[in-house]
Design an enzyme around this catalytic site. Structure first.
Site, short mmCIF file in Angstrom:
data_model
loop_
_atom_site.label_atom_id
_atom_site.label_comp_id
_atom_site.label_asym_id
_atom_site.label_seq_id
_atom_site.Cartn_x
_atom_site.Cartn_y
_atom_site.Cartn_z
CB CYS A 138 -0.99 -0.02 1.17
SG CYS A 138 -0.23 0.02 2.81
CG ASN A 186 4.35 -1.75 5.17
OD1 ASN A 186 5.46 -2.09 5.55
ND2 ASN A 186 3.36 -2.61 5.11
CB CYS A 230 -3.60 1.75 7.17
SG CYS A 230 -3.34 3.25 8.14
NE ARG A 231 -4.53 1.59 1.90
CZ ARG A 231 -4.35 2.30 0.80
NH1 ARG A 231 -5.27 2.23 -0.15
NH2 ARG A 231 -3.30 3.08 0.65
CB SER A 232 0.18 -3.52 2.85
OG SER A 232 1.07 -2.61 3.42
CG ASP A 290 -5.13 6.28 2.18
OD1 ASP A 290 -5.16 6.03 3.40
OD2 ASP A 290 -4.26 6.99 1.64
#
Ligand code: 4NP
Length: 157
Positions: A8, A11, A13-15, A127
């Site tokens: 993401c 690195n 939050c999402r990934s 995001d």
């Protein structure tokens, strides 16, 4: 052995969420030896940091412990080391495609929502950084759905 890298922007939050959820799924099924899973960010500003506190809190409520440290995506190394490079949104995919040096590398790039099974209407994992609680919950819903599809895809290929 499938080597999967989630990518993401930051690195944080999402990934790292995708990494923790996929690792939990693989562990639950006793398949740890068949997978190598990691995550990275296209923006290096958060390198070395733990995941965002809001992401950690929302993930913990669902039983996931997010304790990875952010690192930057290194095109040369990562395209060589991983079989699947999975971006979270259109911007991530655009950047990854620009960094790929040949068709073999380009073919490793996927978007997380490509693997969604139930949440079919989503084109990306949005995001959550500048949003509120709902954004983090949506990220987790999408990641739980997509990792299930990804797991099945990996078992088939
Ligand atoms: P992520 O979220 O890409 O899911 O880790 C973000 C984290 C940090 C920033 C943007 C998105 N940032 O602009 O610092």
């Amino acid at each position: 052995m499938k080597r999967i890298l989630f990518v993401c922007l930051g690195n944080i939050c999402r990934s790292p969420g995708a990494e923790a959820i996929m690792k939990a799924k693989v562990k639950e099924r006793g398949m740890e030896r068949e997978f190598f899973i990691d995550s990275a960010g296209l923006y290096s500003g958060h390198s070395g940091s733990l995941p965002d506190e809001r992401m950690r809190r929302h993930a913990a409520r669902r039983g996931y412990c997010l304790d990875s440290r952010a690192r930057t995506f290194y095109a040369m190394q990562d395209f060589a080391d991983f079989d699947l490079i999975i971006g979270m949104d259109g911007q991530n995919i655009h950047q990854l495609k620009r960094l790929a040096e040949n068709e073999e590398e380009r073919k490793k790039i996927f978007k997380m929502t490509d693997f969604c099974q139930d949440m079919k209407g989503y084109e990306e994992v949005p995001d959550p950084y500048y949003g509120g609680d709902k954004g983090f919950e949506l990220v987790l819903d999408l990641l739980e759905d997509a990792t299930e599809g990804l797991y099945k895809y990996c078992c088939k290929t």
